[in-house]
Design an enzyme around this catalytic site. Structure first.
Site, PDB file in Angstrom:
ATOM      1  N   THR A 100     110.926  52.712 -11.278  1.00  0.00           N
ATOM      2  CA  THR A 100     111.100  51.270 -11.505  1.00  0.00           C
ATOM      3  C   THR A 100     109.798  50.625 -11.956  1.00  0.00           C
ATOM      4  OG1 THR A 100     112.592  51.269  -9.616  1.00  0.00           O
ATOM      5  CG2 THR A 100     112.016  49.132 -10.527  1.00  0.00           C
ATOM      6  N   GLU A 123     119.139  48.569 -11.138  1.00  0.00           N
ATOM      7  CA  GLU A 123     118.623  49.807 -10.573  1.00  0.00           C
ATOM      8  C   GLU A 123     119.462  51.022 -11.004  1.00  0.00           C
ATOM      9  OE1 GLU A 123     115.810  50.568  -8.833  1.00  0.00           O
ATOM     10  OE2 GLU A 123     116.560  52.614  -8.929  1.00  0.00           O
TER      11      GLU A 123
HETATM   12  C1  GP9 Z   1     112.093  50.017  -4.662  1.00  0.00           C
HETATM   13  C2  GP9 Z   1     112.733  50.091  -5.983  1.00  0.00           C
HETATM   14  C3  GP9 Z   1     113.260  51.448  -6.280  1.00  0.00           C
HETATM   15  O1  GP9 Z   1     111.363  48.876  -4.450  1.00  0.00           O
HETATM   16  O2  GP9 Z   1     111.895  49.655  -6.966  1.00  0.00           O
HETATM   17  O3  GP9 Z   1     112.264  52.279  -6.665  1.00  0.00           O
HETATM   18  P1  GP9 Z   1     112.447  53.535  -7.606  1.00  0.00           P
HETATM   19  O4  GP9 Z   1     112.551  54.729  -6.718  1.00  0.00           O
HETATM   20  O5  GP9 Z   1     113.669  53.374  -8.426  1.00  0.00           O
HETATM   21  O6  GP9 Z   1     111.227  53.529  -8.429  1.00  0.00           O
HETATM   22 MN    MN Z   2     114.481  52.174  -9.904  1.00  0.00          MN
END
Ligand code: GP9
Ligand code: MN
Length: 613
Positions: free
Chosen positions: A294, A252
């Site tokens: 994401t 992330e």
């Molecule tokens: C939440 C994660 C984060 O499920 O995918 O999301 P983002 O804000 O980075 O798209």
């Molecule tokens: Mn993300």
């Protein structure tokens, strides 16, 4: 008395127009930070809101005396709301809101800690004029019925003439902006924020009919194009991981600058740094995500198609037919599962994963999530991986298993007991905390790999780890410069979009690859490693190991980077010296980028892959 009424009504109109106009300009300058490099550009920015404001507020004269003043107030509130929503969105995404974004609000958990972090006390200034107008209305009770038809038409005429003059100046300044344009910053800076929203509304409604009118002939152009992009796999790497499990880990918000970086004398990613010795590491690998964050990275990797320019395909295009990794791998006996410690509906994953061919989605409801073991959006990475290791026993091999980490998410919150390095002390908490949450994520990955080894999975799996998108947006440049002890140019801002990519194949030595590549290239790379040729597949990416691959990464807004060039904010640069080059040096690739994005959009909006089945 008659005369007084006419005047108050007009005065209210005039004041509201001027206030909303100036407020919009101030938002451009102070909240968004627009700066134009020519006087003409600045003039365009200044006049861009006026014609739309004149019209929107001017409609009040078409209503009865009762509604007139209310319309003026409501239009000012709506105008202010549009400005403020964009300010908040821009503060993190450096982008403007599009219509689909508003519809996917429920899929991104609504207002979370991320939004609160973006609200500043100075923002109240934006609402002062609403109070002034409300007070004027209360005091003077203006009525509209005294305005003659001629005056109404005059307002409309003046607005239209101003708009025509505005467009003329834009054309004079830079005719290129009238061509297909995916860069919303340029659109807003030239045409104004209210016109931009009207244009967005028009475009989105046009796009929604693409699916209906598409025919099997439409897919040919795209498939011919991607056929000539295909590059044959490198014989050494083709099939190098045949039959192995595929473990994909989304890191992330992890950007490349954290790799091999020390803050306060401490390594930010000690484990990943060590892992480089036994993995392939790609140091020129870029994220290509847009508003779907994401979910866009997931879309890029599973489909080798570009994400949508506005909104997320995970929310908007779930009914389409795709030819995604899980579905292709199923043909080779693979079982596909996704693992993520957040609500299953976030980014509409529960629906989209099914469309893409995943057999199982382990979401929040499959994990033990308590207040103690969660932070920010959900389950912390360490317990997430711990529990995921148990879930791995539930699925058959060979598998394609995707793990989405979460703790290193804006605004980067962490309980003190989980902090493994000391926080930095720049003036931006977001930047200071970022390094500590990355450090935590690194530890979580270390323990996961340890767990895989214990289970005997490390030796029969390939592990692919990548950063999904940036974590620190351009809004925090100053603090990031302080943290990294560097100062960033426009070219550096593009280089900051690099995210780490590790590919670990059991038994292989560590090696650093310098190839210029993006997330769109992962699908063919993974398939070729498994010995599945992608010839004839509609895909925009190229195998990272292929000898003849182009060194080109196209970003969703039409900017790009190659081995030698960087094209950003309408300027062409030599990548290594960072000097400006004449536009001609980039022109051809600008056109390729537009073409490719357009073809990919046609596929997704027209659901064209259904014709290939
Ligand atoms: C939440 C994660 C984060 O499920 O995918 O999301 P983002 O804000 O980075 O798209
Ligand atoms: Mn993300």
């Amino acid at each position: 008395m008659k005369v007084k009424r006419k005047q108050t009504s007009f005065r209210l109109y005039g004041w509201t127009v001027i206030l909303l106009w100036l407020k919009t300009y101030l938002v451009y300058k102070l909240f968004i930070g627009f700066s134009r490099d020519t006087l003409l550009g600045e003039l365009i920015l200044f006049i861009s809101p006026i014609s739309s404001v004149l019209l929107l507020i001017g409609f009040s004269f078409f209503f009865s005396k009762k509604i007139h003043a209310k319309w003026i107030l409501v239009m000012n509130i709506i105008g202010t709301a549009i400005l403020y929503i964009n300010v908040l969105y821009y503060r993190f995404y450096i982008d403007f809101v599009t219509l689909p974004i508003l519809f996917q609000f429920k899929n991104v958990g609504g207002l979370g800690p991320s939004t609160l972090e973006l609200i500043y006390s100075a923002d109240t200034l934006l609402f002062i004029d609403i109070a002034v107008i409300w007070w004027l209305i209360r005091k003077e009770r203006p009525q509209a019925e005294r305005i003659t038809e001629r005056k109404k038409h005059l307002i409309a005429l003046v607005a239209l003439l101003l708009f025509a003059a505005h467009l003329g100046l834009v054309k004079l300044n830079n005719p290129e902006v009238f061509k297909v344009n995916y860069d919303r910053k340029t659109i807003v800076a030239n045409f104004g924020i209210f016109h931009y929203h009207m244009y967005d509304l028009y475009r989105q409604s046009l796009l929604s009919t693409d699916h209906v009118f598409a025919t099997d002939k439409d897919v040919k152009e795209a498939s011919d194009y991607t056929a000539q992009k295909y590059v044959s796999p490198h014989p050494t790497y083709f099939g190098a991981a045949k039959g192995k499990n595929v473990i994909l880990i989304s890191l992330e918000s992890t950007q490349s600058f954290v790799i091999n970086k020390k803050v306060n004398g401490e390594e930010v990613t000690p484990f990943l740094n060590e892992l480089m010795n036994e993995s392939y590491y790609f140091n020129n690998f870029y994220h290509q995500t847009a508003q779907g964050k994401t979910s866009d990275s997931e879309f890029l990797i599973d489909n080798s198609l570009y994400p949508l320019s506005s909104g997320s395909a995970f929310v908007r295009k779930t009914e389409n037919e795709y030819n995604a990794l899980p579905a292709i791998l199923k043909g080779s006996g693979y079982y596909s599962a996704a693992f993520h410690g957040n609500d299953k509906t976030f980014w509409n994953r529960d629906v989209m994963y099914e469309t893409l061919g995943y057999d199982r989605y382990f979401s929040k409801e499959d994990y033990q999530v308590t207040e103690e073991n969660s932070v920010n959006y959900g389950l912390k990475d360490i317990p997430f991986f711990e529990q995921s290791l148990q879930h791995l026993d539930e699925i058959p091999q060979p598998f394609y298993a995707k793990f989405l980490t979460l703790t290193n998410h804006f605004p980067f919150l962490l309980d003190q007991k989980d902090e493994m390095i000391t926080e930095l002390e720049t003036e931006e908490g977001v930047v200071n905390r970022y390094f500590t949450t990355v450090r935590y994520e690194d530890e979580a990955v270390r323990r996961f790999i340890e767990g895989l080894k214990k289970k005997g999975l490390y030796e029969n799996s390939i592990i692919i780890m990548y950063g999904d998108h940036y974590g620190i947006s351009n809004s925090y440049t100053e603090a990031l410069e302080e943290a990294l002890g560097e100062s960033f140019t426009a070219v550096d801002q593009i280089e900051l979009q690099r995210v780490p990519l590790f590919i670990h194949i059991p038994g292989e030595q560590g090696k650093v690859f310098h190839t210029t590549a993006g997330q769109i290239d992962l699908k063919p790379t993974i398939l070729h490693l498994l010995g599945i040729d992608t010839k004839g597949t509609v895909q925009f990416g190229q195998d990272l190991f292929s000898k003849n691959r182009e060194q080109l990464v196209i970003f969703r807004d039409g900017e790009f980077v190659t081995e030698e060039l960087v094209y950003t904010e309408g300027v062409c640069y030599d990548k290594s010296s960072q000097t400006k080059l004449p536009y001609g040096n980039c022109k051809e690739t600008v056109e390729i980028a537009q073409k490719e994005l357009q073809l990919s959009d046609q596929i997704v909006h027209g659901d064209l892959l259904r014709f290939l089945k």
